[in-house]
Design a protein around this motif. Structure first.
Motif, mmCIF file in Angstrom:
data_model
loop_
_atom_site.group_PDB
_atom_site.id
_atom_site.type_symbol
_atom_site.label_atom_id
_atom_site.label_comp_id
_atom_site.label_asym_id
_atom_site.label_seq_id
_atom_site.Cartn_x
_atom_site.Cartn_y
_atom_site.Cartn_z
ATOM 1 N N LYS A 1 38.824 47.544 42.250
ATOM 2 C CA LYS A 1 39.774 48.653 42.428
ATOM 3 C C LYS A 1 41.224 48.206 42.316
ATOM 4 O O LYS A 1 42.104 49.017 42.077
ATOM 5 N N SER A 2 41.467 46.913 42.489
ATOM 6 C CA SER A 2 42.837 46.406 42.412
ATOM 7 C C SER A 2 42.922 45.311 41.350
ATOM 8 O O SER A 2 41.938 44.626 41.075
ATOM 9 N N PRO A 3 44.095 45.132 40.747
ATOM 10 C CA PRO A 3 44.239 44.065 39.760
ATOM 11 C C PRO A 3 44.147 42.700 40.438
ATOM 12 O O PRO A 3 44.292 42.589 41.662
ATOM 13 N N GLY A 4 43.907 41.678 39.648
ATOM 14 C CA GLY A 4 43.808 40.335 40.194
ATOM 15 C C GLY A 4 44.344 39.300 39.226
ATOM 16 O O GLY A 4 44.526 39.567 38.037
ATOM 17 N N LEU A 5 44.597 38.138 39.750
ATOM 18 C CA LEU A 5 45.033 36.993 38.961
ATOM 19 C C LEU A 5 43.925 35.953 39.059
ATOM 20 O O LEU A 5 43.589 35.507 40.160
ATOM 21 N N LEU A 6 43.322 35.602 37.915
ATOM 22 C CA LEU A 6 42.251 34.609 37.875
ATOM 23 C C LEU A 6 42.815 33.322 37.290
ATOM 24 O O LEU A 6 43.321 33.314 36.165
ATOM 25 N N VAL A 7 42.742 32.230 38.073
ATOM 26 C CA VAL A 7 43.283 30.937 37.655
ATOM 27 C C VAL A 7 42.140 29.942 37.536
ATOM 28 O O VAL A 7 41.364 29.772 38.482
ATOM 29 N N CYS A 8 42.029 29.313 36.386
ATOM 30 C CA CYS A 8 41.026 28.262 36.188
ATOM 31 C C CYS A 8 41.618 26.953 36.710
ATOM 32 O O CYS A 8 42.599 26.452 36.165
ATOM 33 N N ILE A 9 41.038 26.434 37.766
ATOM 34 C CA ILE A 9 41.517 25.185 38.350
ATOM 35 C C ILE A 9 40.963 24.001 37.564
ATOM 36 O O ILE A 9 41.680 23.084 37.209
ATOM 37 N N ASP A 10 39.665 24.020 37.304
ATOM 38 C CA ASP A 10 39.067 23.034 36.407
ATOM 39 C C ASP A 10 37.821 23.624 35.782
ATOM 40 O O ASP A 10 37.188 24.518 36.332
#
Length: 95
Positions: free
Chosen positions: A43-52
Motif C-alpha cells: 500500500k505504500s512505496p518503498g526503497l529496496l537496497v541490494c546490500i550484497d
C-alpha cells in the motif's frame, strides 16, 4: 553487526524487521540463490537496497531491473512485483 548474520535459517526467503520508526520500517530481507520473493503489492512505496548479491526485480508494468551490491530501486505503491535471486542475496526494504 553484519546483515547476513541476522538470518539464521536456511529458508528460501527470510525477513526480519530491523528497525521500526515512528512512521516506517526497515526490513532485512534474505533470498537464497534461485529462489523468489513471490508476487505481491504494498500500500505504500518503498526503497529496496541490494546490500550484497544479485537479484532481478520485476513488476506488472513490465519493469525489469537487475540489482547488484549497492544498487537500489523505488517500489511503487499498489503495483504487483516480485524478486528473483541469482545468488544468495541480502537486501534492505525501507518503507
Amino acid at each position: 553487526m553484519k546483515l547476513n548474520y541476522l538470518h539464521i535459517s536456511d529458508k528460501a526467503v527470510s525477513t526480519l524487521q530491523l528497525f521500526k520508526a515512528m512512521e516506517g520500517n526497515v526490513i532485512a530481507l534474505k533470498i537464497l540463490k534461485n529462489e523468489q520473493l513471490k508476487e505481491h503489492s504494498t500500500k505504500s512505496p518503498g526503497l529496496l537496497v541490494c546490500i550484497d548479491g544479485n537479484v532481478i526485480f520485476e513488476n506488472e508494468n513490465h519493469k525489469k531491473e537487475i540489482l547488484l551490491s549497492g544498487e537500489y530501486i523505488i517500489i511503487e505503491a499498489n503495483v504487483k512485483h516480485w524478486i528473483n535471486a541469482k545468488m544468495d542475496s541480502n537486501l534492505l526494504l525501507i518503507k
